[in-house]
Motif scaffolding. Structure first.
Motif, PDB file in Angstrom:
ATOM      1  N   ASN A   1     -23.386  38.498  61.734  1.00 21.31           N
ATOM      2  CA  ASN A   1     -22.471  38.744  62.842  1.00 21.31           C
ATOM      3  C   ASN A   1     -22.286  37.471  63.672  1.00 21.31           C
ATOM      4  OD1 ASN A   1     -21.690  39.562  65.643  1.00 21.31           O
ATOM      5  ND2 ASN A   1     -21.679  41.603  64.729  1.00 21.31           N
ATOM      6  N   GLU A   2     -21.074  36.954  63.697  1.00 18.07           N
ATOM      7  CA  GLU A   2     -20.793  35.701  64.401  1.00 18.07           C
ATOM      8  C   GLU A   2     -20.968  35.839  65.911  1.00 18.07           C
ATOM      9  OE1 GLU A   2     -16.959  34.326  63.326  1.00 18.07           O
ATOM     10  OE2 GLU A   2     -17.494  33.865  61.244  1.00 18.07           O
ATOM     11  N   ASP A   3     -20.607  37.006  66.465  1.00 23.15           N
ATOM     12  CA  ASP A   3     -20.770  37.205  67.903  1.00 23.15           C
ATOM     13  C   ASP A   3     -22.244  37.151  68.281  1.00 23.15           C
ATOM     14  OD1 ASP A   3     -18.124  37.424  68.605  1.00 23.15           O
ATOM     15  OD2 ASP A   3     -18.033  39.582  68.269  1.00 23.15           O
ATOM     16  N   TYR A   4     -23.067  37.796  67.470  1.00 25.09           N
ATOM     17  CA  TYR A   4     -24.503  37.766  67.734  1.00 25.09           C
ATOM     18  C   TYR A   4     -25.025  36.329  67.673  1.00 25.09           C
ATOM     19  CZ  TYR A   4     -29.515  38.734  67.275  1.00 25.09           C
ATOM     20  OH  TYR A   4     -30.874  38.747  67.452  1.00 25.09           O
ATOM     21  N   ALA A   5     -24.630  35.621  66.628  1.00 33.73           N
ATOM     22  CA  ALA A   5     -25.089  34.234  66.463  1.00 33.73           C
ATOM     23  C   ALA A   5     -24.680  33.374  67.656  1.00 33.73           C
ATOM     24  CB  ALA A   5     -24.537  33.653  65.167  1.00 33.73           C
ATOM     25  N   ALA A   6     -23.450  33.588  68.146  1.00 37.40           N
ATOM     26  CA  ALA A   6     -22.973  32.802  69.286  1.00 37.40           C
ATOM     27  C   ALA A   6     -23.784  33.096  70.543  1.00 37.40           C
ATOM     28  CB  ALA A   6     -21.501  33.095  69.532  1.00 37.40           C
ATOM     29  N   HIS A   7     -24.122  34.366  70.755  1.00 40.69           N
ATOM     30  CA  HIS A   7     -24.891  34.724  71.941  1.00 40.69           C
ATOM     31  C   HIS A   7     -26.348  34.284  71.842  1.00 40.69           C
ATOM     32  CE1 HIS A   7     -21.399  37.179  72.965  1.00 40.69           C
ATOM     33  NE2 HIS A   7     -21.908  37.291  74.168  1.00 40.69           N
ATOM     34  N   ARG A   8     -26.834  34.108  70.635  1.00 40.94           N
ATOM     35  CA  ARG A   8     -28.213  33.667  70.452  1.00 40.94           C
ATOM     36  C   ARG A   8     -28.351  32.143  70.520  1.00 40.94           C
ATOM     37  NH1 ARG A   8     -32.035  33.610  70.856  1.00 40.94           N
ATOM     38  NH2 ARG A   8     -33.207  33.430  68.909  1.00 40.94           N
ATOM     39  N   ALA A   9     -27.256  31.423  70.411  1.00 40.86           N
ATOM     40  CA  ALA A   9     -27.308  29.963  70.358  1.00 40.86           C
ATOM     41  C   ALA A   9     -27.981  29.401  71.609  1.00 40.86           C
ATOM     42  CB  ALA A   9     -25.903  29.386  70.216  1.00 40.86           C
ATOM     43  N   GLY A  10     -29.052  28.685  71.406  1.00 37.42           N
ATOM     44  CA  GLY A  10     -29.742  28.039  72.514  1.00 37.42           C
ATOM     45  C   GLY A  10     -30.439  28.978  73.471  1.00 37.42           C
ATOM     46  N   ASP A  11     -30.567  30.259  73.115  1.00 34.49           N
ATOM     47  CA  ASP A  11     -31.202  31.257  73.991  1.00 34.49           C
ATOM     48  C   ASP A  11     -30.511  31.340  75.359  1.00 34.49           C
ATOM     49  OD1 ASP A  11     -33.034  31.847  72.062  1.00 34.49           O
ATOM     50  OD2 ASP A  11     -34.707  30.777  72.978  1.00 34.49           O
ATOM     51  N   LEU A  12     -29.220  31.013  75.384  1.00 33.51           N
ATOM     52  CA  LEU A  12     -28.538  30.940  76.675  1.00 33.51           C
ATOM     53  C   LEU A  12     -28.198  32.316  77.228  1.00 33.51           C
ATOM     54  CD1 LEU A  12     -26.187  27.883  76.100  1.00 33.51           C
ATOM     55  CD2 LEU A  12     -28.347  27.970  77.374  1.00 33.51           C
ATOM     56  N   THR A  13     -27.718  33.228  76.372  1.00 32.26           N
ATOM     57  CA  THR A  13     -27.361  34.569  76.851  1.00 32.26           C
ATOM     58  C   THR A  13     -28.228  35.663  76.253  1.00 32.26           C
ATOM     59  OG1 THR A  13     -25.662  34.756  75.123  1.00 32.26           O
ATOM     60  CG2 THR A  13     -24.963  33.955  77.279  1.00 32.26           C
ATOM     61  N   MET A  14     -28.941  35.369  75.179  1.00 25.88           N
ATOM     62  CA  MET A  14     -29.870  36.322  74.565  1.00 25.88           C
ATOM     63  C   MET A  14     -31.066  35.571  74.008  1.00 25.88           C
ATOM     64  SD  MET A  14     -27.577  38.994  72.318  1.00 25.88           S
ATOM     65  CE  MET A  14     -29.073  39.689  71.614  1.00 25.88           C
ATOM     66  N   ARG A  15     -32.248  36.144  74.230  1.00 28.96           N
ATOM     67  CA  ARG A  15     -33.451  35.577  73.635  1.00 28.96           C
ATOM     68  C   ARG A  15     -33.739  36.238  72.290  1.00 28.96           C
ATOM     69  NH1 ARG A  15     -38.018  36.656  77.660  1.00 28.96           N
ATOM     70  NH2 ARG A  15     -36.692  38.417  78.261  1.00 28.96           N
ATOM     71  N   VAL A  16     -34.677  35.682  71.563  1.00 28.30           N
ATOM     72  CA  VAL A  16     -35.071  36.259  70.288  1.00 28.30           C
ATOM     73  C   VAL A  16     -35.569  37.684  70.533  1.00 28.30           C
ATOM     74  CG1 VAL A  16     -37.469  35.447  70.401  1.00 28.30           C
ATOM     75  CG2 VAL A  16     -36.403  35.854  68.176  1.00 28.30           C
ATOM     76  N   PRO A  17     -35.307  38.627  69.633  1.00 29.38           N
ATOM     77  CA  PRO A  17     -35.741  40.013  69.852  1.00 29.38           C
ATOM     78  C   PRO A  17     -37.262  40.126  69.979  1.00 29.38           C
ATOM     79  CG  PRO A  17     -34.206  39.879  68.013  1.00 29.38           C
ATOM     80  CD  PRO A  17     -34.558  38.467  68.375  1.00 29.38           C
ATOM     81  N   ARG A  18     -37.695  41.207  70.612  1.00 27.54           N
ATOM     82  CA  ARG A  18     -39.117  41.525  70.677  1.00 27.54           C
ATOM     83  C   ARG A  18     -39.386  42.755  69.819  1.00 27.54           C
ATOM     84  NH1 ARG A  18     -42.919  44.537  74.013  1.00 27.54           N
ATOM     85  NH2 ARG A  18     -41.284  45.370  75.388  1.00 27.54           N
ATOM     86  N   VAL A  19     -40.433  42.707  69.015  1.00 26.30           N
ATOM     87  CA  VAL A  19     -40.840  43.829  68.179  1.00 26.30           C
ATOM     88  C   VAL A  19     -42.160  44.382  68.703  1.00 26.30           C
ATOM     89  CG1 VAL A  19     -41.694  44.501  65.893  1.00 26.30           C
ATOM     90  CG2 VAL A  19     -39.624  43.104  66.099  1.00 26.30           C
ATOM     91  N   ALA A  20     -42.196  45.691  68.959  1.00 29.24           N
ATOM     92  CA  ALA A  20     -43.422  46.386  69.331  1.00 29.24           C
ATOM     93  C   ALA A  20     -43.774  47.338  68.194  1.00 29.24           C
ATOM     94  CB  ALA A  20     -43.240  47.153  70.632  1.00 29.24           C
ATOM     95  N   ALA A  21     -44.965  47.169  67.611  1.00 29.77           N
ATOM     96  CA  ALA A  21     -45.386  47.978  66.462  1.00 29.77           C
ATOM     97  C   ALA A  21     -45.910  49.329  66.931  1.00 29.77           C
ATOM     98  CB  ALA A  21     -46.456  47.241  65.665  1.00 29.77           C
ATOM     99  N   VAL A  22     -45.454  50.382  66.232  1.00 25.65           N
ATOM    100  CA  VAL A  22     -45.833  51.760  66.543  1.00 25.65           C
ATOM    101  C   VAL A  22     -46.698  52.294  65.407  1.00 25.65           C
ATOM    102  CG1 VAL A  22     -44.966  54.094  67.020  1.00 25.65           C
ATOM    103  CG2 VAL A  22     -43.692  52.088  67.841  1.00 25.65           C
ATOM    104  N   ARG A  23     -47.770  52.979  65.751  1.00 24.19           N
ATOM    105  CA  ARG A  23     -48.635  53.566  64.724  1.00 24.19           C
ATOM    106  C   ARG A  23     -47.891  54.640  63.937  1.00 24.19           C
ATOM    107  NH1 ARG A  23     -52.548  56.627  66.017  1.00 24.19           N
ATOM    108  NH2 ARG A  23     -52.291  56.814  68.278  1.00 24.19           N
ATOM    109  N   ARG A  24     -48.293  54.825  62.675  1.00 22.63           N
ATOM    110  CA  ARG A  24     -47.687  55.834  61.808  1.00 22.63           C
ATOM    111  C   ARG A  24     -47.761  57.210  62.471  1.00 22.63           C
ATOM    112  NH1 ARG A  24     -46.965  56.687  56.126  1.00 22.63           N
ATOM    113  NH2 ARG A  24     -45.612  58.492  55.970  1.00 22.63           N
ATOM    114  N   GLY A  25     -46.642  57.889  62.502  1.00 24.76           N
ATOM    115  CA  GLY A  25     -46.562  59.207  63.111  1.00 24.76           C
ATOM    116  C   GLY A  25     -46.126  59.204  64.554  1.00 24.76           C
TER     117      GLY A  25
END
Length: 523
Positions: A457-481
């Protein structure tokens, strides 16, 4: 609940089952050949005219001058595209539940309970006798397409495990009943078919999902289960119970005759590798169905590996370009005019009184002849809190790519925006990811999602460029169930209930993250 058929003892004869299976294979070849040669566009026009003729004396038919409709163009000129709220507020709510001759002729025996309105309220979707027949025909078509490709599978020599909602439906004041569509469908299984389905009626009527899963799993190992059908997340729970009941290491050990898994309701990509390992037998095939409370849309054709629209079961399909949904008079395409690669919103007209009804799903066609499509998401499921314009399909593909890179299994996840306390700083997406086995490295998983979305997605890539408008995503791990426990806490455990995958507001995401942390589900 229909009584057990007098045909049951006869159907349990091995010879009779083999004969029935051979007969179905002949039907499957004939059905596939018919679908290959029929003009789907012409058939759909005839379907629409039949629906209009039957409903012309209903209140809706009179209001929209059905008596003068002689073509698809006439119908589109008189009946705008509308959603559930219009039908509920204008036609159904004033006399509910007695809707005789309001939008469909005659008495309605059932209402399928669903969710997805803009208010978040439960939807009551009419289910007519004609719609019951429509769904049965679509189910036969699904099985036929599979058996045409796999005639040796012998699915009718055993039983189909139908993992659905309770058949103990809610009675309404006019004598009709309301409940999960899967429970309605199982309740209406014909006497001829009943000997071939599982679980037995007393088990199917249980309302306690935990008890139902445990008892059905234990009883199923005494049966020759050849097919199992359900929502992927709940099928995995069933597989765990089956293995617990038998001590087997794989599902195939407990159900050695299993040859087909029918799944629907959510993308299967995150589940595919896990299902293959859980089942442990490469002879078992996976078949996707695109069915909803409002009507059946498509079934997987194994010859193409894509969903194939079923054109001849009393449902008329239209497709509106997604970028025109906000327009008062958008283009409305039929199976005769759709173009491959264009994102469309699905619009249904059905034999239960839905007319030019905006379903809320989006699809893209791979082929017009035959009509092959892929499900791409929901019209309300998207991420654009920061202007990134992500659709559900892109997120599904990114999570699946990250799972492959980590050699991890992801049965469930949810994503939404995480807004910073200081609005002058960039936000990010928060992914709550349930891992079936050992959790992947969260930072690496997030980076892989980020890289795949930037590629897609080009829009996503543009917003991620240089962390100016969006930072890298955060992942929180959830236990099974964890997601199942959350669904249970909300009274939405089992049946056709599904985890909401995306939330553009961030409110549901924050609620989920807080609940997982409070209840100890975060790793």
């Amino acid at each position: 609940m229909p009584r057990t058929s007098f045909l049951a003892p006869l159907a349990d004869s091995r010879l009779v089952r083999r004969a029935a299976d051979a007969g179905f294979v002949r039907y499957a070849h004939a059905r596939a050949a018919y679908l290959d040669r029929v003009d789907a566009g012409r058939l759909q026009r005839a379907t629409l005219m039949s629906l209009v003729r039957r409903a012309r004396d209903t209140r809706f038919g009179r209001d929209h001058d059905f008596g003068r409709i002689t073509s698809v163009a006439d119908f589109q000129a008189r009946v705008p595209v509308r959603g559930y709220e219009f039908f509920w507020d204008t036609y159904w709510k004033p006399t509910f539940p007695r809707l005789d001759d309001v939008t469909w002729p005659g008495r309605l025996p059932y209402y399928a309970l669903s969710s997805g309105t803009t208010s978040g309220a439960t939807k009551y979707v009419p289910v007519s006798r004609e719609m019951l027949a429509s769904n049965r025909k679509a189910a036969r078509t699904t099985a036929a397409l599979f058996r045409h490709s796999r005639p040796e599978a012998r699915t009718l020599t055993g039983k189909i495990f139908f993992l659905g909602g309770t058949t103990d439906l809610r009675p309404l004041s006019d004598g009709s009943r309301a409940g999960d569509l899967s429970g309605i469908a199982f309740r209406e299984v014909t006497d001829v078919v009943r000997p071939y389905v599982f679980p037995p009626p007393p088990l199917a009527a249980l309302t306690d999902w935990d008890e139902k899963l445990t008892r059905a799993a234990a009883l199923s190992v005494r049966e020759r289960i050849t097919t199992v059908s359900g929502v992927p997340a709940w099928l995995l729970t069933l597989f765990d119970r089956v293995k617990e009941a038998t001590g087997a290491s794989t599902v195939a050990e407990a159900w050695p005759a299993l040859r087909l898994v029918v799944h629907g309701g959510t993308s299967f990509d995150p589940y595919r590798a896990l299902f293959r390992r859980e089942i442990g037998d490469d002879r078992v095939s996976f078949c996707e169905v695109y069915a909803c409370s409002e009507g059946f849309v498509a079934a997987e054709d194994p010859r193409h590996g894509l969903l194939r629209v079923v054109p001849d079961h009393d449902v008329f399909f239209e497709f509106v370009p997604v970028d025109q949904l906000a327009q008062p008079y958008p283009e409305r395409h039929t199976l005769a005019t759709v173009e491959p690669g264009v994102p469309y919103a699905v619009v249904l007209t059905t034999c239960a009184g839905l007319w030019a009804y905006l379903l809320g799903d989006t699809v893209a066609f791979e082929s017009r002849n035959p009509p092959l499509l892929r499900f791409t998401g929901r019209t309300k499921f998207f991420l654009s809190a920061f202007g990134e314009h992500l659709i559900q399909e892109e997120v599904e593909r990114a999570v699946a790519a990250a799972a492959r890179a980590a050699a991890a299994d992801v049965p469930e996840y949810h994503v939404g925006p995480e807004f910073p306390p200081d609005p002058r700083t960039p936000g990010r997406h928060l992914y709550l990811v349930e891992f079936a086995g050992a959790a992947a490295d969260a930072a690496r998983f997030a980076a892989d999602i980020d890289a795949e979305l930037s590629r897609l997605n080009e829009d996503y890539a543009a917003h991620r460029a240089g962390d100016l408008t969006m930072r890298v995503p955060r992942v929180a791990a959830v236990r099974r169930g964890g997601f199942a426990a959350w669904m249970k806490s909300r009274g939405a455990f089992g049946g056709q209930h599904k985890v909401p995958r995306m939330d553009n507001t961030g409110a549901r995401t924050a609620e989920l993250a807080e609940w997982f942390a409070r209840e100890g589900w975060l790793l």
